[in-house]
Design a protein around this motif. Structure first.
Motif, mmCIF file in Angstrom:
data_model
loop_
_atom_site.group_PDB
_atom_site.id
_atom_site.type_symbol
_atom_site.label_atom_id
_atom_site.label_comp_id
_atom_site.label_asym_id
_atom_site.label_seq_id
_atom_site.Cartn_x
_atom_site.Cartn_y
_atom_site.Cartn_z
ATOM 1 N N ASN A 23 0.808 -1.227 0.000
ATOM 2 C CA ASN A 23 0.000 0.000 0.000
ATOM 3 C C ASN A 23 0.841 1.278 0.000
ATOM 4 O OD1 ASN A 23 -2.241 -1.547 -0.137
ATOM 5 N ND2 ASN A 23 -2.864 -1.280 2.000
ATOM 6 N N ARG A 93 -8.738 -1.497 -6.934
ATOM 7 C CA ARG A 93 -9.245 -0.173 -6.565
ATOM 8 C C ARG A 93 -8.143 0.878 -6.468
ATOM 9 N NH1 ARG A 93 -13.423 2.442 -4.120
ATOM 10 N NH2 ARG A 93 -11.882 3.759 -3.114
ATOM 11 N N ILE A 119 -15.483 -5.390 0.783
ATOM 12 C CA ILE A 119 -15.360 -4.904 2.170
ATOM 13 C C ILE A 119 -16.244 -3.692 2.444
ATOM 14 C CG2 ILE A 119 -13.053 -5.888 2.477
ATOM 15 C CD1 ILE A 119 -11.875 -3.115 2.298
ATOM 16 N N ARG A 122 -17.037 1.952 -0.309
ATOM 17 C CA ARG A 122 -15.814 2.663 -0.712
ATOM 18 C C ARG A 122 -16.049 3.838 -1.682
ATOM 19 N NH1 ARG A 122 -10.895 -1.458 -1.104
ATOM 20 N NH2 ARG A 122 -9.820 0.341 -0.242
ATOM 21 N N PRO A 123 -16.694 4.896 -1.200
ATOM 22 C CA PRO A 123 -16.926 6.084 -2.035
ATOM 23 C C PRO A 123 -15.628 6.821 -2.356
ATOM 24 C CG PRO A 123 -17.490 6.538 0.250
ATOM 25 C CD PRO A 123 -17.130 5.083 0.181
ATOM 26 N N ASP A 125 -15.760 10.417 -2.763
ATOM 27 C CA ASP A 125 -16.101 11.832 -2.643
ATOM 28 C C ASP A 125 -14.921 12.677 -2.135
ATOM 29 O OD1 ASP A 125 -16.726 10.185 -0.316
ATOM 30 O OD2 ASP A 125 -17.298 12.058 0.664
ATOM 31 N N VAL A 167 -6.781 7.496 3.196
ATOM 32 C CA VAL A 167 -5.399 7.272 2.776
ATOM 33 C C VAL A 167 -5.202 7.681 1.311
ATOM 34 C CG1 VAL A 167 -3.650 5.470 2.396
ATOM 35 C CG2 VAL A 167 -5.076 5.407 4.447
ATOM 36 N N LEU A 168 -5.992 7.084 0.409
ATOM 37 C CA LEU A 168 -5.739 7.347 -1.009
ATOM 38 C C LEU A 168 -6.257 8.710 -1.455
ATOM 39 C CD1 LEU A 168 -6.211 3.827 -2.673
ATOM 40 C CD2 LEU A 168 -4.101 5.005 -2.092
ATOM 41 N N ASP A 308 -6.822 -3.215 8.407
ATOM 42 C CA ASP A 308 -6.230 -4.321 7.639
ATOM 43 C C ASP A 308 -5.690 -5.439 8.529
ATOM 44 O OD1 ASP A 308 -6.916 -3.043 5.322
ATOM 45 O OD2 ASP A 308 -4.939 -2.183 4.958
ATOM 46 N N ILE A 330 -13.747 1.728 10.452
ATOM 47 C CA ILE A 330 -13.341 2.219 9.132
ATOM 48 C C ILE A 330 -14.284 1.655 8.066
ATOM 49 C CG2 ILE A 330 -11.443 2.390 7.462
ATOM 50 C CD1 ILE A 330 -10.646 3.676 10.065
ATOM 51 N N TYR A 331 -14.442 0.339 8.063
ATOM 52 C CA TYR A 331 -15.367 -0.323 7.129
ATOM 53 C C TYR A 331 -16.353 -1.146 7.959
ATOM 54 C CZ TYR A 331 -11.735 0.704 3.681
ATOM 55 O OH TYR A 331 -10.810 1.324 2.884
ATOM 56 N N ARG A 374 -7.505 -9.554 3.333
ATOM 57 C CA ARG A 374 -7.218 -9.739 4.772
ATOM 58 C C ARG A 374 -8.059 -10.858 5.378
ATOM 59 N NH1 ARG A 374 -2.489 -7.396 3.894
ATOM 60 N NH2 ARG A 374 -2.807 -5.382 2.904
HETATM 61 N N1 EPU Z 1 -13.959 7.148 2.412
HETATM 62 C C1 EPU Z 1 -14.930 8.067 2.105
HETATM 63 N N2 EPU Z 1 -14.752 8.843 1.002
HETATM 64 C C2 EPU Z 1 -13.671 8.750 0.207
HETATM 65 C C3 EPU Z 1 -12.659 7.829 0.520
HETATM 66 C C4 EPU Z 1 -12.832 7.026 1.640
HETATM 67 O O1 EPU Z 1 -15.931 8.170 2.814
HETATM 68 O O2 EPU Z 1 -13.583 9.504 -0.768
HETATM 69 C C5 EPU Z 1 -14.106 6.288 3.579
HETATM 70 C C6 EPU Z 1 -14.015 4.813 3.260
HETATM 71 O O3 EPU Z 1 -15.261 4.294 2.814
HETATM 72 C C7 EPU Z 1 -13.588 4.244 4.588
HETATM 73 C C8 EPU Z 1 -12.659 5.321 5.130
HETATM 74 O O4 EPU Z 1 -13.003 6.515 4.429
HETATM 75 O O5 EPU Z 1 -14.699 4.139 5.441
HETATM 76 C C9 EPU Z 1 -11.193 5.066 4.944
HETATM 77 O O6 EPU Z 1 -10.920 4.660 3.597
HETATM 78 P P1 EPU Z 1 -9.587 5.061 2.856
HETATM 79 O O7 EPU Z 1 -9.898 6.021 1.765
HETATM 80 O O8 EPU Z 1 -8.551 5.464 3.846
HETATM 81 O O9 EPU Z 1 -9.181 3.679 2.160
HETATM 82 P P2 EPU Z 1 -8.355 3.564 0.837
HETATM 83 O O10 EPU Z 1 -7.386 4.656 0.779
HETATM 84 O O11 EPU Z 1 -9.252 3.338 -0.318
HETATM 85 C C10 EPU Z 1 -6.381 2.171 1.851
HETATM 86 C C11 EPU Z 1 -5.814 0.800 1.697
HETATM 87 C C12 EPU Z 1 -6.774 -0.237 2.266
HETATM 88 C C13 EPU Z 1 -7.005 0.100 3.735
HETATM 89 C C14 EPU Z 1 -7.521 1.529 3.885
HETATM 90 C C15 EPU Z 1 -7.691 1.981 5.311
HETATM 91 C C16 EPU Z 1 -4.494 1.001 -0.296
HETATM 92 C C17 EPU Z 1 -4.254 0.585 -1.698
HETATM 93 N N3 EPU Z 1 -5.577 0.526 0.285
HETATM 94 O O12 EPU Z 1 -7.593 2.177 1.105
HETATM 95 O O13 EPU Z 1 -6.099 -1.486 2.179
HETATM 96 O O14 EPU Z 1 -7.924 -0.800 4.297
HETATM 97 O O15 EPU Z 1 -6.612 2.442 3.234
HETATM 98 O O16 EPU Z 1 -6.484 1.920 5.989
HETATM 99 O O17 EPU Z 1 -3.692 1.720 0.271
HETATM 100 C C18 EPU Z 1 -5.907 -3.811 1.973
HETATM 101 O O18 EPU Z 1 -4.686 -3.656 1.813
HETATM 102 O O19 EPU Z 1 -6.421 -4.952 2.174
HETATM 103 C C19 EPU Z 1 -6.782 -2.647 1.944
HETATM 104 C C20 EPU Z 1 -8.096 -2.752 1.744
#
Ligand code: EPU
Length: 422
Positions: A23, A93, A119, A122-123, A125, A167-168, A308, A330-331, A374
């Motif tokens: 990640n 994703r 999981i 995953r919006p 926004d 994160v992303l 995770d 988180i999820y 996971r």
């Molecule tokens: N969220 C929003 N709006 C957005 C983006 C996220 O409401 O625009 C919410 C998500 O639905 C969630 C929370 O914010 O409830 C956190 O999500 P986040 O955006 O941080 O997740 P991500 O960046 O898409 C990365 C990891 C995931 C990990 C999460 C949380 C990568 C490639 N993926 O995802 O890793 O679970 O952060 O730490 O970095 C995994 O490796 O198995 C995995 C799913």
């Protein structure tokens, strides 16, 4: 499709080397789209399917890469493209993190909308909020995110969402802002080590970033970014998974190339449960010194307990006598592993975003199905501790995030092998 077979009830012993963090590596690879010159990425977990998918996507966007061991040499060749096709984005994703660098560098991007996954919904926004505040027009057309800008300019951006920071979305906004005109301040930025590692890489490329690793990131836009050499941080989730592998099998293992500072919430909880985690000359030593006791754990953004690691923690608690409560903030629906663990005899029931786990003495091996990365790891851990044989189908999920898992576990004394599913 392959399945994994595990003959459980064997104490793990020996040492295991942790790979680079998937990640961290994925957004770092996406960030190379911003470079005008060659980048060298070291300690990359190159055998993972997600890394190969990202390299395919970068190729479609005009980047040429060469993989040598755990190093990737990557550079722009010929015409840059801004179209990230559904075929590639839909399989992973994290592909959405090419949006920020594409629009930052080319002022345009067409990136397939990533959609939800097993999981949760995953919006995106927050990705939209961050990038559009920099002056980018974003629309969704025919399943694609269409981004256009005349010029990107710095802005003050609050990136907190319903579930805290993202994160992303932080990564995407930061990558779009590094070439924008003027200063950007991201408040409620994600503090995860993977975000900090990305920022460290961008700084090596010539970006001006301060405060990364904290909830306030300041970015002063620069005109261009050059190449850079960077070594990816160790995978804290892979390390955490092997820590639990030792604890759940009553083993005694040394974990090499892990960074304990990135795992404080996990080691704190496991220590509370009775796991001994100490620094040794050549790594981190993990063993049990007494019978484990149940602990409650709540998944939160970093530095909280990582989502995770939730499924893996549940496997451990399912064989720890007493009641523990695992809450997912988180999820809230990331519980696909519960029914599979229950097939192995675990006693877990769900109450909204919490799992109530009544620890039993031993799990019994069973055929189970992996639903996501996971969850698959949790089933492997359960299988290692269970009596008899466990067969895990759909292991391709594991290949997205754990390098050579059977090989590493076999070296620790596990009986685990792969077979073709009929
Ligand atoms: N969220 C929003 N709006 C957005 C983006 C996220 O409401 O625009 C919410 C998500 O639905 C969630 C929370 O914010 O409830 C956190 O999500 P986040 O955006 O941080 O997740 P991500 O960046 O898409 C990365 C990891 C995931 C990990 C999460 C949380 C990568 C490639 N993926 O995802 O890793 O679970 O952060 O730490 O970095 C995994 O490796 O198995 C995995 C799913």
């Amino acid at each position: 499709m392959d399945k994994l077979i595990i003959e459980g009830s064997r104490k793990l012993k020996g040492s295991v080397r942790i790979s680079g963090a998937k990640n961290a590596c994925l957004p770092i690879l996406a960030a190379t789209l911003l470079a005008d010159e060659k980048c060298v990425i070291k300690n990359s977990p190159n055998s993972l399917r997600d890394i190969m998918t990202m390299l395919k996507l970068l190729k479609a966007l005009g980047m040429k890469s060469v993989v040598e061991g755990d190093t990737i040499i990557i550079e722009p060749v010929g015409e840059r493209k801004s179209f990230a096709p559904y075929k590639l984005v839909s399989t992973m994703r994290a592909s959405v993190c090419v949006l920020g660098p594409l629009v930052g560098k080319l002022k345009q991007a067409n990136v397939s909308f990533p959609g939800g996954c097993i999981i949760g919904p995953r919006p995106i926004d927050l990705h939209f909020k961050g990038i559009s505040r920099l002056g980018v027009d974003l629309k969704i057309k025919k399943g694609y995110i269409v981004a256009r800008a005349k010029e990107l300019h710095g802005a003050d951006i609050y990136l907190g969402g319903h579930f805290g920071s993202s994160v992303l979305a932080t990564a995407n906004t930061m990558m779009a802002a590094v070439l924008a005109k003027g200063k950007t301040v991201i408040e409620s930025a994600a503090c995860e080590p993977e975000v900090k590692d990305l920022a460290d890489f961008l700084v090596k490329m010539g970006a001006k970033i301060k405060g990364h690793g904290s909830p306030r990131i300041e970015i002063e836009g620069v005109k261009r970014l050059g190449g850079a050499e960077h070594s990816v941080i160790p995978d804290r989730i892979e390390a955490g998974t092997y820590i639990i592998a030792s604890a759940i099998t009553d083993g005694d293992i040394i974990i090499k190339n892990a960074n304990l500072e990135h795992l404080t919430a996990v080691t704190d909880k496991l220590t509370e449960a009775g796991v001994s985690i100490t620094r040794a000359a050549d790594g981190i030593r993990v063993r049990r010194k007494k019978a484990l006791s149940p602990v409650d754990a709540t998944m939160l953004p970093y530095p909280g307990f990582p989502t995770d690691m939730q499924a893996q923690m549940m496997s451990l608690m399912s064989v720890t006598k007493g009641i523990s409560v695992i809450t997912e903030k988180i999820y809230p629906g990331r519980f696909m592993h519960v029914s599979e663990l229950n097939r192995m005899g675990a006693q877990i029931h769900l109450e909204g975003p919490s799992a109530i786990v009544k620890g039993i003495k031993r799990l019994s091996g069973a055929p189970v199905m992996a639903s996501d990365l996971r969850a698959s790891a949790a089933l492997v851990l359960a299988g290692l501790a269970a009596d008899d044989k466990t067969e895990i189908s759909r292991v391709y999920h594991l290949d997205r995030g754990y390098e050579r898992i059977e090989e590493k576990l076999r070296k620790l004394g596990a009986r685990i092998w792969r077979e073709k599913e009929i």
